[in-house]
Write a protein that holds these residues in place. Structure first.
Motif, PDB file in Angstrom:
ATOM      1  N   PRO A  32       0.830  -1.211   0.000  1.00 39.17           N
ATOM      2  CA  PRO A  32       0.000   0.000   0.000  1.00 39.17           C
ATOM      3  C   PRO A  32       0.862   1.258   0.000  1.00 39.17           C
ATOM      4  O   PRO A  32       2.007   1.241   0.439  1.00 39.17           O
ATOM      5  CB  PRO A  32      -0.800  -0.125   1.297  1.00 39.17           C
ATOM      6  CG  PRO A  32       0.002  -1.034   2.167  1.00 39.17           C
ATOM      7  CD  PRO A  32       0.731  -1.962   1.239  1.00 39.17           C
ATOM      8  N   THR A  34       2.014   4.665   1.430  1.00 42.40           N
ATOM      9  CA  THR A  34       2.055   5.197   2.791  1.00 42.40           C
ATOM     10  C   THR A  34       2.700   6.576   2.801  1.00 42.40           C
ATOM     11  O   THR A  34       3.407   6.950   1.869  1.00 42.40           O
ATOM     12  CB  THR A  34       2.859   4.276   3.738  1.00 42.40           C
ATOM     13  OG1 THR A  34       4.197   4.178   3.247  1.00 42.40           O
ATOM     14  CG2 THR A  34       2.244   2.891   3.815  1.00 42.40           C
ATOM     15  N   PHE A  35       2.430   7.311   3.871  1.00 39.86           N
ATOM     16  CA  PHE A  35       3.136   8.569   4.087  1.00 39.86           C
ATOM     17  C   PHE A  35       4.477   8.238   4.710  1.00 39.86           C
ATOM     18  O   PHE A  35       4.570   7.389   5.595  1.00 39.86           O
ATOM     19  CB  PHE A  35       2.361   9.472   5.049  1.00 39.86           C
ATOM     20  CG  PHE A  35       1.096  10.024   4.472  1.00 39.86           C
ATOM     21  CD1 PHE A  35       1.125  10.998   3.490  1.00 39.86           C
ATOM     22  CD2 PHE A  35      -0.135   9.586   4.913  1.00 39.86           C
ATOM     23  CE1 PHE A  35      -0.039  11.524   2.963  1.00 39.86           C
ATOM     24  CE2 PHE A  35      -1.308  10.101   4.402  1.00 39.86           C
ATOM     25  CZ  PHE A  35      -1.261  11.069   3.418  1.00 39.86           C
ATOM     26  N   ILE A  61      -6.275   7.980   9.186  1.00 38.94           N
ATOM     27  CA  ILE A  61      -5.254   7.731   8.172  1.00 38.94           C
ATOM     28  C   ILE A  61      -5.610   6.420   7.486  1.00 38.94           C
ATOM     29  O   ILE A  61      -5.902   5.426   8.151  1.00 38.94           O
ATOM     30  CB  ILE A  61      -3.846   7.635   8.792  1.00 38.94           C
ATOM     31  CG1 ILE A  61      -3.489   8.936   9.504  1.00 38.94           C
ATOM     32  CG2 ILE A  61      -2.815   7.303   7.730  1.00 38.94           C
ATOM     33  CD1 ILE A  61      -2.187   8.888  10.258  1.00 38.94           C
ATOM     34  N   ASP A  62      -5.567   6.427   6.182  1.00 38.99           N
ATOM     35  CA  ASP A  62      -5.887   5.227   5.416  1.00 38.99           C
ATOM     36  C   ASP A  62      -4.801   5.009   4.376  1.00 38.99           C
ATOM     37  O   ASP A  62      -4.491   5.916   3.597  1.00 38.99           O
ATOM     38  CB  ASP A  62      -7.241   5.391   4.737  1.00 38.99           C
ATOM     39  CG  ASP A  62      -7.861   4.075   4.335  1.00 38.99           C
ATOM     40  OD1 ASP A  62      -7.270   3.018   4.621  1.00 38.99           O
ATOM     41  OD2 ASP A  62      -8.941   4.096   3.720  1.00 38.99           O
ATOM     42  N   HIS A  63      -4.210   3.831   4.372  1.00 39.78           N
ATOM     43  CA  HIS A  63      -3.191   3.469   3.385  1.00 39.78           C
ATOM     44  C   HIS A  63      -3.804   2.452   2.435  1.00 39.78           C
ATOM     45  O   HIS A  63      -4.001   1.298   2.801  1.00 39.78           O
ATOM     46  CB  HIS A  63      -1.946   2.884   4.066  1.00 39.78           C
ATOM     47  CG  HIS A  63      -1.261   3.878   4.941  1.00 39.78           C
ATOM     48  ND1 HIS A  63      -0.788   3.574   6.184  1.00 39.78           N
ATOM     49  CD2 HIS A  63      -0.978   5.181   4.762  1.00 39.78           C
ATOM     50  CE1 HIS A  63      -0.233   4.633   6.723  1.00 39.78           C
ATOM     51  NE2 HIS A  63      -0.346   5.627   5.872  1.00 39.78           N
ATOM     52  N   LYS A  67      -3.367   4.971  -3.053  1.00 37.55           N
ATOM     53  CA  LYS A  67      -3.092   6.269  -2.438  1.00 37.55           C
ATOM     54  C   LYS A  67      -3.152   6.173  -0.915  1.00 37.55           C
ATOM     55  O   LYS A  67      -3.706   5.234  -0.366  1.00 37.55           O
ATOM     56  CB  LYS A  67      -4.071   7.331  -2.935  1.00 37.55           C
ATOM     57  CG  LYS A  67      -5.514   7.052  -2.574  1.00 37.55           C
ATOM     58  CD  LYS A  67      -6.402   8.109  -3.191  1.00 37.55           C
ATOM     59  CE  LYS A  67      -7.861   7.722  -3.041  1.00 37.55           C
ATOM     60  NZ  LYS A  67      -8.734   8.686  -3.697  1.00 37.55           N
ATOM     61  N   ALA A  68      -2.555   7.177  -0.277  1.00 41.85           N
ATOM     62  CA  ALA A  68      -2.614   7.319   1.175  1.00 41.85           C
ATOM     63  C   ALA A  68      -3.446   8.563   1.468  1.00 41.85           C
ATOM     64  O   ALA A  68      -3.328   9.572   0.770  1.00 41.85           O
ATOM     65  CB  ALA A  68      -1.218   7.466   1.764  1.00 41.85           C
ATOM     66  N   GLU A  85      -4.191  13.886   0.398  1.00 41.75           N
ATOM     67  CA  GLU A  85      -3.968  12.625  -0.311  1.00 41.75           C
ATOM     68  C   GLU A  85      -2.592  12.604  -0.962  1.00 41.75           C
ATOM     69  O   GLU A  85      -2.120  13.612  -1.475  1.00 41.75           O
ATOM     70  CB  GLU A  85      -5.036  12.408  -1.382  1.00 41.75           C
ATOM     71  CG  GLU A  85      -6.416  12.221  -0.828  1.00 41.75           C
ATOM     72  CD  GLU A  85      -7.436  11.860  -1.883  1.00 41.75           C
ATOM     73  OE1 GLU A  85      -7.081  11.818  -3.091  1.00 41.75           O
ATOM     74  OE2 GLU A  85      -8.590  11.613  -1.511  1.00 41.75           O
ATOM     75  N   LYS A  86      -2.008  11.418  -0.928  1.00 37.38           N
ATOM     76  CA  LYS A  86      -0.757  11.162  -1.640  1.00 37.38           C
ATOM     77  C   LYS A  86      -1.065  10.089  -2.680  1.00 37.38           C
ATOM     78  O   LYS A  86      -1.364   8.946  -2.335  1.00 37.38           O
ATOM     79  CB  LYS A  86       0.314  10.666  -0.666  1.00 37.38           C
ATOM     80  CG  LYS A  86       1.624  10.311  -1.320  1.00 37.38           C
ATOM     81  CD  LYS A  86       2.608   9.800  -0.292  1.00 37.38           C
ATOM     82  CE  LYS A  86       3.928   9.418  -0.897  1.00 37.38           C
ATOM     83  NZ  LYS A  86       4.870   8.908   0.119  1.00 37.38           N
TER      84      LYS A  86
END
Length: 128
Positions: A32, A34-35, A61-63, A67-68, A85-86
């Motif tokens: 996934p 992640t940040f 926080i959702d991975h 996207k994270a 979002e990343k």
């Protein structure tokens, strides 16, 4: 032919192939998004400022695979006020980082998190 460990498969005496499905799934499932630690530190600095101002009370926080997401909530039962979002698939186009409002409108997008998070900086006011 490569050894069985490379393919998570073994041949028995009859010539049929045995596949370890858990090993195969682990290898075929992408990690996934992640940040990174510094990204999350900077996001939490902005979030803590929003908490101190009374704008936010909760976060999530959702991975995911693609996207994270860091979501800031006014109350737990509501939709998030902001989502940071990343999304690496957009890294070469508009930029991997985005701030999205509760209505789903992209407020700021960019290649560097520091620049995107400046959206939350308040403009200086004249004090008399």
């Amino acid at each position: 032919m490569a050894d069985g460990a490379d393919y998570a498969a073994d041949r028995d005496q009859s010539g049929s192939t045995t596949v370890d499905l858990s090993e195969l799934r682990r290898r075929n499932t992408p990690e996934p998004v992640t940040f990174k630690r510094r990204e999350l530190d900077r996001i939490l600095q902005v979030y803590s400022r929003m908490v101190a101002e009374g704008n936010c009370r909760d976060y999530a926080i959702d991975h995911l695979r693609d996207k994270a997401v860091f979501a800031a909530f006014r109350r737990t039962s509501e939709v998030p006020l902001y989502r940071i979002e990343k999304d690496p698939s957009r890294a070469r186009k508009q930029g991997a980082f985005a701030i999205i409002s509760a209505a789903g409108v992209v407020l700021k997008r960019g290649h560097e998190l520091e620049i995107v998070l400046k959206y939350f900086d308040k403009p200086p006011r004249l004090v008399r």
